[in-house]
Structures are given as C-alpha cells and as structure tokens.
Design an enzyme around this catalytic site. Sequence first.
Site, short mmCIF file in Angstrom:
data_model
loop_
_atom_site.label_atom_id
_atom_site.label_comp_id
_atom_site.label_asym_id
_atom_site.label_seq_id
_atom_site.Cartn_x
_atom_site.Cartn_y
_atom_site.Cartn_z
N LYS A 108 5.19 -13.65 -20.61
CA LYS A 108 5.11 -12.32 -21.23
C LYS A 108 6.19 -11.37 -20.70
O LYS A 108 6.09 -10.16 -20.87
CB LYS A 108 3.73 -11.73 -21.00
N ARG A 114 -13.19 -14.66 -17.75
CA ARG A 114 -12.83 -14.17 -19.08
C ARG A 114 -13.85 -14.64 -20.11
O ARG A 114 -14.37 -15.76 -20.04
CB ARG A 114 -11.45 -14.71 -19.48
N PRO A 151 -0.08 -6.94 -25.69
CA PRO A 151 0.95 -7.90 -26.13
C PRO A 151 0.84 -9.25 -25.41
O PRO A 151 0.96 -9.33 -24.20
CB PRO A 151 2.26 -7.20 -25.78
N GLU A 152 0.59 -10.28 -26.18
CA GLU A 152 0.52 -11.63 -25.64
C GLU A 152 1.88 -12.31 -25.89
O GLU A 152 2.76 -11.72 -26.50
CB GLU A 152 -0.59 -12.41 -26.35
#
Length: 261
Positions: free
Chosen positions: A59, A251, A2-3
């Site tokens: 978040k 990333r 979940p972003e």
Amino acid sequence: MPELPEVETFARYFAKHALQQRIARVDVRDERILADIRKETFAKKLKGCAFASVRRHGKHLFADAGATWLHLHFGMTGDLAYYRDAKSEPRFARIVFAFDNGAKLAFEDMRLFGLAELIASPDAFIDERGLGPDPLDPSFTFAKFEALLEKRRGAIKSLLMTQEIVAGMGNLYVDETLYQTSIHPRRAVDRLKQDERRAVFTSMRKILRDSIARQARDADLPPRYLYHHREVGARCPKCGGTINRAVVFGRTTYFCAKHQR
Ligand SMILES: [Zn+2]
C-alpha cells in the site's frame, strides 16, 4: 480505507498525469501529514525536480524525484487529484505540488492517517520495514510464496495478513481468497496441501487484478464474490451454505461454514 488495488489505481493516476513536469513549488498546507521532515526542507528538496517514475509496493507509493524519492501512504482517507483550475483543489489538500505547466497535484487526506516523506530508495525502505513481496510483483513466483510459508504455523488468514509474508493484502482480499479457494480462514498453514497453496497464490493475485481492472470499485466485482455477501446468515452463492463471521488475526472475518474447510 485505500487498499492495494486503490493504491495501484493512484499509482497509475500519478504516472498518467504528473510525471516529467518540473516542480515549480511545493505547498505543504498541513505539516501533520509529513513524517520526520520540516515543511521547508520537504519543499526545498523537491523544488526544481521532476517525478520520473512511480512504483508501488503493497500500500506504499513511491515517486522518483531524482536525488530523492517521495513516499506516500494513504492511511484511511488519502487520495490524489491533478487539476489546473484552483476551484478543483480538494478541500483537504495537505500538500500541493505545483508544476511549471500550471497544473497541480494535490495529496489530500481528510483524517490525516496518511503520510508523506522523502526517502533514499524504495528498496531500502522495504528492507528496513521488513516488508514481504508485493503480491503482484512479476518476480513473485509460487516457489517464492511456498518458501515464505515453509516452517510457518498458525492460521492461513493470519499469515496472509502478515506484512512480512506478503505486503498489502487487506482483510477483504484475504477473506475473498480463502472463500474462492474453499479454505477455512483458521486452517493451519502447515496443513495445507500443495495444490491448495497454489490455489491461494493464484487466487489472491487474480482477485487483486479483478479489483484493479475496476479501478478498485469493488462494488463492481462479480456477484459471486464473497464481497457482496459479507453478512451473517447470508446465503453462499457458491454452495448455498450460510455465511458466518469470526474474529481471526483481530479482524472480522466472513466465510462460508459449508464449503470452506
Ligand atoms: Zn459455500
């Protein structure tokens, strides 16, 4: 995972269904989801309360229960479900809030990387963690964004991924922002022109809003989004260049080797 747009979707779901209902019982089905609180204490503190409002920062989701706030983080597989029929209970419900009206709210999390806890206030929590502003906070202005970038060095992608600068910008959204503003992810932040900084600020917020407008179903984002072309050798829908991959801030990063400078 979940972003931010998904957590915003959860916050709206929570607000739509689970506010202003007295909590009759709290069942902690798996204590591993709790951070630093025993399940008996957690349940006791919430019993008899009602959630008055919901707030999101990055978040993190916070629900005001009066004397305390519920903090939820969704980890990799967190989700919410509001239901009446026991058959609708999610398989990996870790906490179930049962309301006086017979409805229930489950916090589910198959992989248990999420957490639930009780905190004094979201502001104190944000302060303690040293979290930067939420990118969609109405009080977050371009002037504030510029101030955060001031005297910073290093790659723009790394900065946007740093939670102390802005809270909750995930890898995909940072890549998308830089793609849409034609900025190379490794560009040094102190080399960005003012109009480029402004474009980054405007674009990151637009991208998050575009995703939220689709209930975080990013597959529904416009076809010209980089999101649909995250593949080495893919053709850039903007300029016909080639999509490339690099590792920035640890990333996997996709960008167009032609138009992102
Ligand atoms: Zn391109």
